[in-house]
Design an enzyme around this catalytic site. Structure first.
Site, PDB file in Angstrom:
ATOM      1  N   LYS A 160       8.080 -19.169  -7.793  1.00 39.82           N
ATOM      2  CA  LYS A 160       9.146 -18.308  -8.316  1.00 39.82           C
ATOM      3  C   LYS A 160       9.914 -17.625  -7.182  1.00 39.82           C
ATOM      4  CE  LYS A 160       6.320 -15.730 -10.823  1.00 39.82           C
ATOM      5  NZ  LYS A 160       4.979 -16.313 -10.567  1.00 39.82           N
ATOM      6  N   ARG A 201      -6.277 -13.826 -11.702  1.00 38.41           N
ATOM      7  CA  ARG A 201      -4.835 -13.724 -11.960  1.00 38.41           C
ATOM      8  C   ARG A 201      -4.401 -14.771 -12.995  1.00 38.41           C
ATOM      9  NH1 ARG A 201      -3.058 -14.170  -5.970  1.00 38.41           N
ATOM     10  NH2 ARG A 201      -0.887 -14.032  -6.627  1.00 38.41           N
ATOM     11  N   ARG A 216       5.586  -9.652 -17.594  1.00 39.49           N
ATOM     12  CA  ARG A 216       4.308 -10.353 -17.597  1.00 39.49           C
ATOM     13  C   ARG A 216       3.484 -10.024 -18.833  1.00 39.49           C
ATOM     14  NH1 ARG A 216       3.959 -10.695 -11.552  1.00 39.49           N
ATOM     15  NH2 ARG A 216       2.267 -12.073 -10.958  1.00 39.49           N
TER      16      ARG A 216
HETATM   17  P1  AMP Z   1       3.121 -11.435  -7.633  1.00 37.17           P
HETATM   18  O1  AMP Z   1       3.619 -11.288  -6.244  1.00 37.17           O
HETATM   19  O2  AMP Z   1       4.253 -11.561  -8.632  1.00 37.17           O
HETATM   20  O3  AMP Z   1       2.097 -12.524  -7.780  1.00 37.17           O
HETATM   21  O4  AMP Z   1       2.396 -10.072  -8.006  1.00 37.17           O
HETATM   22  C1  AMP Z   1       1.255  -9.614  -7.311  1.00 37.17           C
HETATM   23  C2  AMP Z   1       0.495  -8.591  -8.126  1.00 37.17           C
HETATM   24  O5  AMP Z   1       1.344  -7.473  -8.414  1.00 37.17           O
HETATM   25  C3  AMP Z   1       0.038  -9.088  -9.482  1.00 37.17           C
HETATM   26  O6  AMP Z   1      -1.175  -9.784  -9.415  1.00 37.17           O
HETATM   27  C4  AMP Z   1      -0.092  -7.776 -10.238  1.00 37.17           C
HETATM   28  O7  AMP Z   1      -1.266  -7.082  -9.868  1.00 37.17           O
HETATM   29  C5  AMP Z   1       1.071  -6.986  -9.717  1.00 37.17           C
HETATM   30  N1  AMP Z   1       2.264  -7.222 -10.563  1.00 37.17           N
HETATM   31  C6  AMP Z   1       3.425  -7.848 -10.217  1.00 37.17           C
HETATM   32  N2  AMP Z   1       4.289  -7.888 -11.235  1.00 37.17           N
HETATM   33  C7  AMP Z   1       3.670  -7.298 -12.279  1.00 37.17           C
HETATM   34  C8  AMP Z   1       4.017  -7.059 -13.636  1.00 37.17           C
HETATM   35  N3  AMP Z   1       5.194  -7.459 -14.128  1.00 37.17           N
HETATM   36  N4  AMP Z   1       3.133  -6.404 -14.413  1.00 37.17           N
HETATM   37  C9  AMP Z   1       1.942  -6.000 -13.937  1.00 37.17           C
HETATM   38  N5  AMP Z   1       1.537  -6.225 -12.689  1.00 37.17           N
HETATM   39  C10 AMP Z   1       2.371  -6.867 -11.856  1.00 37.17           C
END
Ligand code: AMP
Length: 368
Positions: free
Chosen positions: A192, A324, A267
């Protein structure tokens, strides 16, 4: 509706409303200054039209002068204010009234006040035709206000979008109906973030990644970062209310974007519902949710590789990665149906060369 450069604008404040506000400003200022000869100082370029109409409405002795400043590059304030032309008249001991076309953050105003701070004037007042009270830093009281407006990007009546639109007799605002707002959807490691980097350039969109925002906050050890860290370290989702607020702030701080790519948000169903509600208050909407599909084993390999380079702790431990994925399956996957019911869900094969995948995404976007 009019088009200036790449953006569409719709009528916002009519010529009659503007001229009424100008007349009222002139009347108010005349009450305070008609017994002396004030110097009106117009702030170029934007204020030239306002100054001309104002002087026609102010039928008492006065002088006029101009300063020139610039802080806008494109649609968002760059924050850098340049003084291009200084006031030259002898203004010592005189009443000076600044005529501004618009006051928003107040940065230009600060520079103006600085410019006049060494001169011993009798009185120093600020009059602004338009005033964005919502975002004004409030450091200096505005003495005379024409029309208060919400935090929208406007053009016309002297104000420009990259130099176009100054000659319009009325004021227009950016039309958000022409925005493209996309949700990039997919499991951790689906690509993404990588794809968003390409799409934002290609379609002139603002990329908001909630994961990046959390990491930025953790790096800077903010309260939000401290709160998020405990969840992120385990591979759990951060609570909705925190994430939603952060996302809304990010959108609000880009009032002039021609569209957004939401990456890693929403999410959960609660986040998706909050996003729809929030956008509708701004006459905005999600146009499409595009999922990048790839199978778990490929994603795990990608994430472990990424973890070696990025140092992200949540990418380095297979059990955290699997957690995750579990979070995704339980809480995020139902959004396929949420967006499917709105006719907005699109699926794209996320396996292949990066530019090939960008092309697949582009095909979906161009058909919207
Ligand atoms: P990402 O870089 O998008 O994989 O996000 C890393 C971590 O940030 C995730 O595993 C969550 O712990 C937190 N996170 C990111 N976006 C969200 C979201 N929309 N809702 C809740 N937690 C989030």
């Amino acid at each position: 509706m009019i088009k200036l450069h790449d953006q569409y604008f719709k009528p916002f404040i009519s010529e009659a409303q503007i001229l009424t506000a100008v007349q009222e400003l002139a009347d108010k200022i005349a009450l305070d200054y008609k017994d002396e000869t004030p110097i009106f100082v117009g702030v170029l370029n934007g204020a030239f039209m306002f100054v001309a109409d104002f002087l026609k409405a102010y039928q008492h002795p006065c002088e006029v002068s101009f300063v020139k400043m610039s802080s806008y590059g494109g649609l968002t304030s760059t924050g850098i204010v340049e003084t291009l032309l200084d006031v030259s008249e002898n203004i010592e001991g005189r009443s000076v009234i600044i005529l501004e076309d618009i006051i928003d953050t107040g940065r230009t105003l600060q520079e103006l006040i600085h410019m006049f701070s060494n001169i011993n004037v009798k009185e120093f007042k600020i009059a602004s035709l338009f005033y964005k009270s919502e975002i004004y830093n409030g450091e200096y009281a505005i003495d005379y206000v024409g029309i208060e407006i919400p935090d929208k990007f406007i053009v016309g009546y002297g104000l420009d979008y990259n130099e176009l639109g100054r000659n319009l007799k009325e004021v227009y605002q950016l039309n958000h109906k022409h925005m493209i707002n996309l949700v990039l959807f997919g499991k951790p490691g689906a690509g993404k973030g990588t794809q968003a980097e390409f799409l934002k350039e290609k379609y002139n969109l603002k990329h908001i990644s909630t994961g990046d925002l959390f990491r930025y906050n953790m790096k800077n050890d903010t309260d939000l970062g401290k709160l998020a860290k405990s969840y992120i370290d385990k591979g759990d989702l951060v609570p909705d209310e925190v994430t939603i607020k952060m996302l809304e702030d990010a959108v609000d701080s880009n009032p002039d974007a021609s569209g957004f790519i939401f990456d890693g948000f929403p999410r959960t169903t609660a986040q998706a519902e909050a996003l729809d509600k929030f956008l509708s208050t701004k006459e905005m909407r999600i146009n499409a949710t595009i999922a990048l599909e790839a199978n778990d084993e490929i994603l795990i390999q990608r994430l472990l590789e990424r973890g070696k380079v990025s140092g992200r702790s949540d990418d380095q431990d297979e059990s955290k990665i699997r957690n995750r994925f579990d979070e995704y399956n339980q809480k995020t996957a139902p959004l396929k149906d949420f967006y499917g019911a709105q006719g907005k869900f699109h699926s794209v094969n996320g396996i292949g060369a990066i530019d090939e995948i960008t092309m697949r995404l582009g095909k979906v976007i161009e058909e919207l």
